[in-house]
Design a protein around this motif. Structure first.
Motif, PDB file in Angstrom:
ATOM      1  N   ARG A 157       0.873  -1.171   0.000  1.00 41.81           N
ATOM      2  CA  ARG A 157       0.000   0.000   0.000  1.00 41.81           C
ATOM      3  C   ARG A 157       0.913   1.224   0.000  1.00 41.81           C
ATOM      4  O   ARG A 157       1.517   1.556   1.028  1.00 41.81           O
ATOM      5  CB  ARG A 157      -0.903  -0.008   1.236  1.00 41.81           C
ATOM      6  N   LEU A 158       1.041   1.882  -1.140  1.00 39.14           N
ATOM      7  CA  LEU A 158       2.017   2.963  -1.310  1.00 39.14           C
ATOM      8  C   LEU A 158       1.320   4.302  -1.514  1.00 39.14           C
ATOM      9  O   LEU A 158       0.417   4.433  -2.341  1.00 39.14           O
ATOM     10  CB  LEU A 158       2.915   2.677  -2.512  1.00 39.14           C
ATOM     11  N   ALA A 173      -2.504  -3.755   9.578  1.00 41.11           N
ATOM     12  CA  ALA A 173      -2.149  -4.805   8.621  1.00 41.11           C
ATOM     13  C   ALA A 173      -2.925  -6.083   8.882  1.00 41.11           C
ATOM     14  O   ALA A 173      -3.262  -6.818   7.954  1.00 41.11           O
ATOM     15  CB  ALA A 173      -0.644  -5.076   8.679  1.00 41.11           C
ATOM     16  N   ASN A 174      -3.218  -6.363  10.141  1.00 44.62           N
ATOM     17  CA  ASN A 174      -3.941  -7.580  10.493  1.00 44.62           C
ATOM     18  C   ASN A 174      -5.114  -7.231  11.406  1.00 44.62           C
ATOM     19  O   ASN A 174      -4.912  -6.787  12.537  1.00 44.62           O
ATOM     20  CB  ASN A 174      -3.019  -8.570  11.219  1.00 44.62           C
ATOM     21  N   THR A 175      -6.312  -7.402  10.905  1.00 40.94           N
ATOM     22  CA  THR A 175      -7.503  -7.153  11.705  1.00 40.94           C
ATOM     23  C   THR A 175      -8.683  -7.918  11.136  1.00 40.94           C
ATOM     24  O   THR A 175      -8.843  -8.019   9.911  1.00 40.94           O
ATOM     25  CB  THR A 175      -7.830  -5.644  11.733  1.00 40.94           C
ATOM     26  N   GLY A 176      -9.465  -8.485  12.011  1.00 38.64           N
ATOM     27  CA  GLY A 176     -10.646  -9.211  11.569  1.00 38.64           C
ATOM     28  C   GLY A 176     -10.337 -10.362  10.634  1.00 38.64           C
ATOM     29  O   GLY A 176     -11.133 -10.684   9.748  1.00 38.64           O
ATOM     30  N   GLY A 177      -9.181 -10.990  10.814  1.00 39.49           N
ATOM     31  CA  GLY A 177      -8.808 -12.113   9.958  1.00 39.49           C
ATOM     32  C   GLY A 177      -8.280 -11.712   8.604  1.00 39.49           C
ATOM     33  O   GLY A 177      -7.985 -12.568   7.766  1.00 39.49           O
ATOM     34  N   ARG A 178      -8.133 -10.394   8.377  1.00 34.83           N
ATOM     35  CA  ARG A 178      -7.617  -9.911   7.091  1.00 34.83           C
ATOM     36  C   ARG A 178      -6.150  -9.545   7.227  1.00 34.83           C
ATOM     37  O   ARG A 178      -5.730  -8.936   8.212  1.00 34.83           O
ATOM     38  CB  ARG A 178      -8.406  -8.691   6.614  1.00 34.83           C
ATOM     39  N   PRO A 181      -1.171  -5.705   3.051  1.00 34.81           N
ATOM     40  CA  PRO A 181       0.266  -5.502   2.795  1.00 34.81           C
ATOM     41  C   PRO A 181       0.782  -4.290   3.556  1.00 34.81           C
ATOM     42  O   PRO A 181      -0.003  -3.501   4.092  1.00 34.81           O
ATOM     43  CB  PRO A 181       0.309  -5.289   1.275  1.00 34.81           C
ATOM     44  N   PRO A 182       2.099  -4.116   3.618  1.00 34.95           N
ATOM     45  CA  PRO A 182       2.676  -2.970   4.326  1.00 34.95           C
ATOM     46  C   PRO A 182       2.164  -1.644   3.761  1.00 34.95           C
ATOM     47  O   PRO A 182       1.900  -1.523   2.561  1.00 34.95           O
ATOM     48  CB  PRO A 182       4.186  -3.129   4.085  1.00 34.95           C
ATOM     49  N   PHE A 183       2.050  -0.654   4.659  1.00 39.16           N
ATOM     50  CA  PHE A 183       1.631   0.704   4.283  1.00 39.16           C
ATOM     51  C   PHE A 183       2.871   1.590   4.336  1.00 39.16           C
ATOM     52  O   PHE A 183       3.519   1.717   5.381  1.00 39.16           O
ATOM     53  CB  PHE A 183       0.568   1.216   5.250  1.00 39.16           C
ATOM     54  N   ALA A 194       4.671   2.240   8.029  1.00 41.00           N
ATOM     55  CA  ALA A 194       3.812   2.243   9.216  1.00 41.00           C
ATOM     56  C   ALA A 194       3.968   0.953  10.000  1.00 41.00           C
ATOM     57  O   ALA A 194       3.735  -0.132   9.473  1.00 41.00           O
ATOM     58  CB  ALA A 194       2.358   2.442   8.798  1.00 41.00           C
ATOM     59  N   LEU A 195       4.367   1.093  11.269  1.00 42.27           N
ATOM     60  CA  LEU A 195       4.327  -0.021  12.210  1.00 42.27           C
ATOM     61  C   LEU A 195       3.263   0.261  13.259  1.00 42.27           C
ATOM     62  O   LEU A 195       3.026  -0.556  14.146  1.00 42.27           O
ATOM     63  CB  LEU A 195       5.696  -0.199  12.878  1.00 42.27           C
TER      64      LEU A 195
END
Length: 334
Positions: A157-158, A173-178, A181-183, A194-195
């Motif tokens: 995600r650029l 990056a990880n929520t609700g089972g989704r 990719p990195p932002f 983004a971390l």
């Protein structure tokens, strides 16, 4: 014959046609009338060519639409301005009022909407802030005179920050089972990955300034080592490396609420924060630029901020040509 305070009739007619034809709203009758006007006299074509060429020259070397012709570029300029409620008056006024040369008019038009960023995916004009919601649910707020491009792929995600500043509220990056990719935000000096979820990035002339509002980001300069930035911290990133800035992250991102927060900073910093909110040109003397300032100043009312500066600091502030030029100097400077 040219009269004081108004453009020559022929130039006025050419500007009228630029506005009408390049608006995307021209009727078949208007297209026919333009063709007749263009061939009615050789001087018409010469004035038209000069006008469109001047507009093109402000956009040289930039990303252009397919076809990239002079007419297409002129069309894009007109369409960007026509989105305003005063669309005809805006373009005619900036190009023609007061009998200005086309080159000068181009500079005035650029102060209303940065011409170099007309083809960005999202952009803001002078004095305008804007919220953008991205496909993944992330939101971005753009400061005045800012521009970004967006590129989302399955791997990344650029967001490319072309000019100005943004505040990103990133969908995890990880929520609700989704798994997303990195932002990453790309600037002229490197990348901000983004971390965490909320941070602000500003593109300066020779560096990038990053303020971490929630959690953490990783800064990766073009020619240096990656550097983490934790919540509450502010850093400067050049192509060679990252250095901390002794400033509150919330103060650095106060523009989101329409304020410039200064904490023992040079006046030059306040003037730089105000420039995206004024259509005029501000000149500050070297001595005045070093004057230390404190407090919160309204960005959406530059005239009020100038008044506050004059009342609280030993400055002489002079305005010329209706505010198009502002000169700021110390009171004892000539």
């Amino acid at each position: 014959m040219k009269t004081a305070g108004s453009p020559a009739p022929l130039h006025e007619a050419a500007i009228d046609w630029l506005v009408v034809l390049r608006s995307g709203e021209a009727t078949p009758d208007q297209l026919h009338d333009f063709d007749r006007w263009l061939v009615a006299d050789p001087s018409h074509a010469r004035v038209w060519d000069r006008l469109t060429a001047r507009v093109d020259s402000r956009l040289g070397g930039l990303k252009t639409p397919a076809g990239g012709s002079a007419d297409t570029l002129a069309s894009t300029v007109a369409q960007a301005q026509i989105q305003s409620r005063n669309r005809r008056r805006m373009l005619k006024g900036t190009l023609a009022v007061g009998g200005l040369s086309t080159a000068t008019a181009g500079l005035m038009l650029d102060r209303a909407m940065p011409l170099a960023q007309l083809f960005a995916d999202y952009r803001t004009g002078t004095g305008e802030r804007q919220w953008v919601t991205l496909a993944d649910g992330s939101t971005i707020q753009l400061d005045a005179r800012s521009a970004i491009d967006i590129l989302f792929t399955p791997e990344l995600r650029l967001v490319v920050l072309r000019e100005g500043a943004l505040l990103a509220d990133v969908a995890p990056a990880n929520t609700g089972g989704r798994n997303r990719p990195p932002f990453v935000v790309r600037t002229a000096q490197g990348t901000v990955r983004a971390l965490g979820t909320r941070f602000a990035v500003r593109q300066r002339d020779d560096h990038t300034e990053v303020a971490m509002l929630l959690h953490r980001v990783e800064l990766s300069p073009e020619q240096g080592l990656a550097h983490p930035l934790d919540e509450g911290q502010v850093a400067r990133m050049t192509r060679q490396g990252v250095t901390p800035i002794d400033r509150s992250a919330h103060a650095a991102s106060a523009w989101q609420g329409g304020l410039a927060e200064m904490h023992d900073q040079p006046l030059a910093d306040l003037v730089a924060a105000l420039k995206p909110y004024t259509r005029g040109y501000w000149h500050i003397s070297p001595r005045a630029a070093e004057c230390r300032v404190y407090g919160s100043y309204p960005l959406d009312d530059p005239d009020r901020t100038l008044q506050l500066m004059a009342e609280t600091l030993p400055l002489r502030i002079r305005r010329y040509t209706g505010g198009w030029l502002v000169r700021i100097a110390m009171r004892d400077e000539s």
